[in-house]
Design an enzyme around this catalytic site. Structure first.
Site, PDB file in Angstrom:
ATOM      1  N   THR A   1      15.817 -17.797 -24.628  1.00  0.00           N
ATOM      2  CA  THR A   1      14.630 -16.952 -24.764  1.00  0.00           C
ATOM      3  C   THR A   1      13.406 -17.864 -24.790  1.00  0.00           C
ATOM      4  OG1 THR A   1      15.761 -15.211 -25.942  1.00  0.00           O
ATOM      5  CG2 THR A   1      13.429 -15.458 -26.443  1.00  0.00           C
TER       6      THR A   1
ATOM      7  N   GLY B   1      16.003  -5.908 -28.492  1.00  0.00           N
ATOM      8  CA  GLY B   1      15.973  -6.916 -29.549  1.00  0.00           C
ATOM      9  C   GLY B   1      14.613  -7.028 -30.215  1.00  0.00           C
ATOM     10  N   ASP B   2      14.398  -8.163 -30.836  1.00  0.00           N
ATOM     11  CA  ASP B   2      13.167  -8.403 -31.595  1.00  0.00           C
ATOM     12  C   ASP B   2      11.957  -8.693 -30.719  1.00  0.00           C
ATOM     13  OD1 ASP B   2      14.632 -10.799 -30.896  1.00  0.00           O
ATOM     14  OD2 ASP B   2      13.138 -11.923 -32.039  1.00  0.00           O
TER      15      ASP B   2
ATOM     16  N   THR C   1      12.978 -16.630 -31.874  1.00  0.00           N
ATOM     17  CA  THR C   1      14.176 -16.648 -31.032  1.00  0.00           C
ATOM     18  C   THR C   1      15.394 -16.659 -31.947  1.00  0.00           C
ATOM     19  OG1 THR C   1      15.440 -17.967 -29.451  1.00  0.00           O
ATOM     20  CG2 THR C   1      13.874 -19.171 -30.801  1.00  0.00           C
ATOM     21  N   GLY C   2      16.523 -16.217 -31.406  1.00  0.00           N
ATOM     22  CA  GLY C   2      17.741 -16.137 -32.214  1.00  0.00           C
ATOM     23  C   GLY C   2      18.301 -14.731 -32.122  1.00  0.00           C
TER      24      GLY C   2
END
Ligand code: ASP
Length: 306
Positions: free
Chosen positions: A176, A206-207, A226-227
């Site tokens: 990302t 996602g986030d 990220t993650g």
């Protein structure tokens, strides 16, 4: 004081040859943003263009080279936010354009909305003159076949256990991309773009495109994360980091405090980059690596690190 930091994802690299590629990638991206800042452009232009460079680089999980969903498709998410006005534009679940971050900026500037998804986002892209583009690379298709096979053979836990899957294979995560910049007028912007998490269920968002989770900027500071997105959504990681800055922490201490919060609560893989309105740069992560590069006014060369 102008400055920019970019990341190319948190996780783990499979092999050393990839280190050179991703290091060169973040270096190119940060220098693209820095050139714009040096010539008086806004932080918004700098983060958009830096992220665009990373989206066009197939080594990263954003734009070209995005990872595939469980059913073998691409669903890209992106967001861009301008700190001085708290304006933000985002897209989710988009499959057929080259640069999601450019579309996210169009949402911010050409609509009254914050986030467009799926079919509506695709139609909006057409309206804005975006050409059809297939971001799937052969490499990602092969990885998808390999990992899906293992998943179905029971070698890896199935999707509800994505956390264990990624804990066992953090190399699935990295890629990302994101950028945070401050320009000579002290305006801060943040941008993030992703293909999401490998083998995600179709429709999963996602986030990255959620303001305050994966991307956030205010007059005080900006952050991009990220993650495993679910962790950032549950903690509102980038908002948390920017709030820490507003309360007086510098960007580095705020980034570390944000990752501590993740470690003490949801305990999922995460990384974050940040800039405060004094021009300080910060980054923190709980994964083996977070690929990153930054440069500030007066520096000859960017610092590039894994
Ligand atoms: N945060 C991204 C997501 O969950 C994935 C990543 O950073 O690698 O969609």
């Amino acid at each position: 004081m102008y400055a920019i930091i970019v990341h190319g994802g948190a996780g783990k690299l499979k092999d050393r040859s990839k280190e050179v590629k991703v290091s060169n990638g973040v270096r190119r991206a940060v220098l693209r943003g820095y050139d714009l800042l040096k010539n008086g452009s806004s932080s918004l232009d700098a983060v958009e263009q830096a992220v665009r460079v990373l989206e066009d680089d197939p080594s990263f999980n954003a734009g070209t080279g995005s990872v595939l969903t469980f059913d073998g498709k691409v669903e890209m998410d992106a967001a861009i936010m301008y700190g001085p006005t708290l304006k933000v534009g985002a897209i989710a679940g988009v499959d057929c354009i080259r640069n999601p971050i450019v579309l996210a900026r169009k949402v911010m500037e050409e609509t009254d909305h914050v986030l467009l998804e799926g079919e509506g986002a695709r139609k909006f892209a057409k309206l804005m003159g975006f050409e059809d583009y297939n971001p799937v690379t052969e490499k990602r298709r092969k990885e998808w076949e390999e990992y899906k096979e293992k998943l179905l053979n029971g070698e890896y836990p199935t999707w509800p256990k994505i956390r264990e899957l990624i804990r066992e294979h953090p190399e699935l995560l990295h890629g990302t991309v994101g950028a945070v910049a401050i320009d000579e007028k002290d305006s801060i912007s943040a941008a993030t773009s992703t293909g999401g998490v490998f083998l995600k269920l179709p429709g999963r968002v996602g986030d990255t495109p959620i303001p305050g989770a994966g991307t956030y900027a205010t007059p005080y500071g900006g952050a991009s994360s990220t993650g495993i997105g679910e962790g950032m959504m549950r903690t509102l990681l980038t908002k948390t980091v920017v709030d820490f800055i507003r309360m007086g922490l510098d960007a580095q201490t705020a980034a570390e405090a944000g990752i501590n919060f993740i470690n003490n609560t949801v305990k999922l893989s995460a990384g974050v980059i940040a800039i405060d309105n004094r021009g300080n740069i910060g980054f923190a992560y709980n994964t083996p690596y977070m690929i990153r590069a930054y440069i500030k006014e007066g520096m000859e060369e960017p610092v590039v690190a894994l």
